[in-house]
Design an enzyme around this catalytic site. Structure first.
Site, PDB file in Angstrom:
ATOM      1  CB  ILE A  16      -0.943   0.025   1.235  1.00  0.00           C
ATOM      2  CG1 ILE A  16      -1.823  -1.230   1.269  1.00  0.00           C
ATOM      3  CG2 ILE A  16      -1.799   1.295   1.243  1.00  0.00           C
ATOM      4  CD1 ILE A  16      -2.717  -1.431   0.061  1.00  0.00           C
ATOM      5  CG  ASP A  35      10.667  -0.715   3.438  1.00  0.00           C
ATOM      6  OD1 ASP A  35       9.463  -0.789   3.130  1.00  0.00           O
ATOM      7  OD2 ASP A  35      11.303  -1.667   3.970  1.00  0.00           O
ATOM      8  CB  VAL A 155      -6.577  -0.594  -2.960  1.00  0.00           C
ATOM      9  CG1 VAL A 155      -6.803   0.900  -3.086  1.00  0.00           C
ATOM     10  CG2 VAL A 155      -5.357  -0.869  -2.079  1.00  0.00           C
ATOM     11  CE  LYS A 206      -8.302  -2.400   5.802  1.00  0.00           C
ATOM     12  NZ  LYS A 206      -8.356  -2.487   4.367  1.00  0.00           N
ATOM     13  NE  ARG A 246     -36.343  -7.984  -0.223  1.00  0.00           N
ATOM     14  CZ  ARG A 246     -37.252  -7.989  -1.200  1.00  0.00           C
ATOM     15  NH1 ARG A 246     -37.189  -7.092  -2.166  1.00  0.00           N
ATOM     16  NH2 ARG A 246     -38.220  -8.878  -1.209  1.00  0.00           N
ATOM     17  CB  CYS A 260      -6.852  -7.845   4.261  1.00  0.00           C
ATOM     18  SG  CYS A 260      -5.467  -7.068   3.447  1.00  0.00           S
TER      19      CYS A 260
HETATM   20  N1  SAJ Z   1     -13.082 -15.498  -1.247  1.00  0.00           N
HETATM   21  C1  SAJ Z   1     -13.974 -16.572  -1.201  1.00  0.00           C
HETATM   22  N2  SAJ Z   1     -15.208 -16.392  -1.723  1.00  0.00           N
HETATM   23  C2  SAJ Z   1     -15.607 -15.205  -2.274  1.00  0.00           C
HETATM   24  C3  SAJ Z   1     -14.701 -14.134  -2.309  1.00  0.00           C
HETATM   25  C4  SAJ Z   1     -13.439 -14.302  -1.772  1.00  0.00           C
HETATM   26  O1  SAJ Z   1     -13.666 -17.663  -0.711  1.00  0.00           O
HETATM   27  O2  SAJ Z   1     -16.747 -15.140  -2.743  1.00  0.00           O
HETATM   28  C5  SAJ Z   1     -11.730 -15.681  -0.682  1.00  0.00           C
HETATM   29  C6  SAJ Z   1     -10.599 -15.498  -1.693  1.00  0.00           C
HETATM   30  O3  SAJ Z   1     -10.361 -16.663  -2.423  1.00  0.00           O
HETATM   31  C7  SAJ Z   1      -9.447 -15.131  -0.776  1.00  0.00           C
HETATM   32  C8  SAJ Z   1     -10.126 -14.341   0.343  1.00  0.00           C
HETATM   33  O4  SAJ Z   1     -11.494 -14.644   0.267  1.00  0.00           O
HETATM   34  O5  SAJ Z   1      -8.839 -16.281  -0.229  1.00  0.00           O
HETATM   35  C9  SAJ Z   1      -9.936 -12.839   0.295  1.00  0.00           C
HETATM   36  O6  SAJ Z   1     -10.038 -12.373  -1.036  1.00  0.00           O
HETATM   37  P1  SAJ Z   1     -10.832 -11.042  -1.438  1.00  0.00           P
HETATM   38  O7  SAJ Z   1     -10.762 -10.870  -2.899  1.00  0.00           O
HETATM   39  O8  SAJ Z   1     -12.189 -11.076  -0.835  1.00  0.00           O
HETATM   40  O9  SAJ Z   1     -10.077  -9.862  -0.653  1.00  0.00           O
HETATM   41  P2  SAJ Z   1      -8.537  -9.377  -0.493  1.00  0.00           P
HETATM   42  O10 SAJ Z   1      -7.981  -9.994   0.749  1.00  0.00           O
HETATM   43  O11 SAJ Z   1      -7.746  -9.487  -1.733  1.00  0.00           O
HETATM   44  O12 SAJ Z   1      -8.785  -7.797  -0.244  1.00  0.00           O
HETATM   45  C10 SAJ Z   1      -9.650  -7.399   0.817  1.00  0.00           C
HETATM   46  C11 SAJ Z   1     -10.687  -6.405   0.273  1.00  0.00           C
HETATM   47  N3  SAJ Z   1     -11.727  -6.171   1.267  1.00  0.00           N
HETATM   48  C12 SAJ Z   1     -13.057  -6.326   1.013  1.00  0.00           C
HETATM   49  O13 SAJ Z   1     -13.458  -6.699  -0.055  1.00  0.00           O
HETATM   50  C13 SAJ Z   1     -13.983  -5.999   2.126  1.00  0.00           C
HETATM   51  C14 SAJ Z   1      -9.993  -5.099  -0.117  1.00  0.00           C
HETATM   52  O14 SAJ Z   1     -10.938  -4.131  -0.529  1.00  0.00           O
HETATM   53  C15 SAJ Z   1      -9.192  -4.566   1.082  1.00  0.00           C
HETATM   54  O15 SAJ Z   1      -8.507  -3.358   0.747  1.00  0.00           O
HETATM   55  C16 SAJ Z   1      -8.158  -5.612   1.445  1.00  0.00           C
HETATM   56  O16 SAJ Z   1      -8.856  -6.805   1.839  1.00  0.00           O
HETATM   57  C17 SAJ Z   1      -7.318  -5.053   2.592  1.00  0.00           C
HETATM   58  O17 SAJ Z   1      -6.184  -4.613   2.322  1.00  0.00           O
HETATM   59  O18 SAJ Z   1      -7.829  -4.962   3.723  1.00  0.00           O
END
Ligand code: SAJ
Length: 406
Positions: A16, A35, A155, A206, A246, A260
């Site tokens: 980030i 860093d 992000v 967050k 819904r 995250c």
């Molecule tokens: N996953 C599932 N099923 C889904 C969606 C995701 O099993 O339907 C899994 C993915 O395979 C993965 C995990 O969840 O293992 C997380 O993936 P992700 O695409 O949901 O999220 P991240 O970790 O890449 O990014 C998240 C995001 N947060 C949200 O969507 C609420 C991003 O916006 C944040 O900025 C980021 O965490 C962070 O830095 O906190």
């Protein structure tokens, strides 16, 4: 650009910090990036990057060439200080804010009246106020004279450069003046809406966003276990349920990974264990799903051996924490692969990850070769390469992530 934001110190040049520094630099703000890792600093000063993120390379190369971004292992006097360092766990699941603390201590001697101090690192509730106390305990003459705010990012890895500019942001100061100051700073590079609140709400916001996604994925994962027992196709079920105006159920997978979503909910549970029951349960359900997948592979291996009188060849398809990326951090697929390899390591297991060339622990096999050669195929990550494969009825296919859901 407002005169008082002409120089920014960005502490932490990771996933980030570096993109944010590069975006500020693109907007003609001088960024002094800090860093602790000398190799990272040298790489950036050559105009190169140490992480994988589309477009970031060009941003950094341009920023360094134009003289707007310079990296160092030491902080320098600026108008704005942004803390973007990791907040890992200590002990079981307790947030460790020692990097935020160390970064803050490093800049306290540099602070002057009118400066803006921002934390972007994911942090437990109350961290910004704690850092405010730390700053004023060492520099009491600055009390009420610096602006202090919490401004989390949201992000998505893989789309960072776009989302940094276009996602709405929630900004919370320790007082309304700090919030206002933070908003006018982010205005320099955010094209989106900036929402003001206080520091505690911004910190919780967050954590809430990621805990909410985790809970929704846990619901999908729980459905997948029920459907497995009830002999129902969970992908079809979710698609049909989502036809309700819904209802919007997410997709089950082999667990939740990344740095995250699999981490942040614990920051709430750790501080509010009696209240955060659903949030804690969701974490357990998602972790259990990975364990369940590993067991399922083991069971299929045993069944195969009983039926055919020989050990099966198994293909573990995917190691990344989500589709189409090369990031293996906190990856449930990697955990499952390790677990399966633990019970047997005699060359019958092939591990596939099309997004990386080689791996220190796993010997990687080409995905087409593994699909062709294996008796049992366990799809752990729905990479686009896998979705293009043809379903093969002769194989035992364990589709944990909906590769063949169509
Ligand atoms: N996953 C599932 N099923 C889904 C969606 C995701 O099993 O339907 C899994 C993915 O395979 C993965 C995990 O969840 O293992 C997380 O993936 P992700 O695409 O949901 O999220 P991240 O970790 O890449 O990014 C998240 C995001 N947060 C949200 O969507 C609420 C991003 O916006 C944040 O900025 C980021 O965490 C962070 O830095 O906190």
């Amino acid at each position: 650009m407002a005169q008082d934001f002409s120089k920014v110190t960005m502490i932490g040049l990771g996933y980030i910090g570096l993109p944010t520094a590069a975006l500020l630099a693109k907007n003609n703000i001088h960024v002094h990036g800090v860093d602790i890792n000398q190799t990272v600093v040298d790489t950036i000063n050559r105009g190169e990057i140490h992480i994988v993120e589309p477009e970031l390379n060009e941003y950094v190369a341009d920023a360094v060439k134009r003289g707007f971004l310079k990296a160092s292992t030491k902080a320098a006097e600026s108008d704005v200080y942004v803390i973007v360092v990791p907040t890992p766990f200590k002990g079981e699941h307790e947030p460790d804010i020692s990097y935020v603390e160390a970064a803050t201590k490093g800049i306290i001697p540099l602070l002057k009246e009118g400066d803006l101090y921002i934390i972007e690192s994911t942090s437990p509730i109350g961290t910004t106020e704690k850092m405010q106390s730390l700053i004023y305990s060492e520099r009491p003459e600055l009390k009420g004279k610096v602006y202090i705010a919490y401004c989390p990012e949201r992000v998505l890895p893989g789309n960072v450069m776009y989302e940094l500019e276009h996602n709405d942001r929630v900004l919370g100061g320790v007082d309304p003046e700090s919030t206002e100051k933070a908003i006018s700073f982010y205005r320099n590079f955010c094209k989106s809406e900036l929402h003001s609140t206080n520091a505690r709400t911004a910190e919780m916001c967050k954590l809430t966003e990621n805990a909410s996604r985790d809970a929704q994925i846990a619901f999908a994962n729980e459905l997948s276990l029920i459907c497995d027992k009830a002999d129902i196709n969970v992908w079809e079920l979710i698609e049909l349920a989502n036809k309700h105006p819904r209802v919007n159920i997410l997709q089950p997978g082999c667990g939740v990974g990344g740095h995250c979503i699999a981490v942040d909910p614990w920051f709430i549970v750790s501080d509010y264990p009696m209240e955060a029951r659903l949030i804690g349960k969701a974490r357990e359900i998602n972790n259990h799903k990975s364990f369940w997948c590993a067991e399922k592979i083991e069971n299929e291996k045993l069944k195969f051996e009983l039926k055919h009188g020989r050990k099966p060849k198994v293909a573990i398809m995917g190691l990344a924490f989500k589709p189409d990326i090369d990031d293996l951090r906190e990856s449930p697929a990697k955990y499952i692969a390790q677990k399966v390899m633990q019970s047997e390591n005699d060359g019958n297991i092939m591990v596939v990850e099309p997004n990386i060339e080689d791996h220190g622990v796993f010997k990687l096999t080409n995905y087409q070769e593994a699909y062709k050669g294996a008796d049992i195929i366990a799809f752990l990550v729905a990479h686009k390469e896998f979705k293009a494969l043809e379903y093969n009825n002769d194989k035992v296919i364990l589709d944990f992530c909906g590769v063949f859901k169509k």
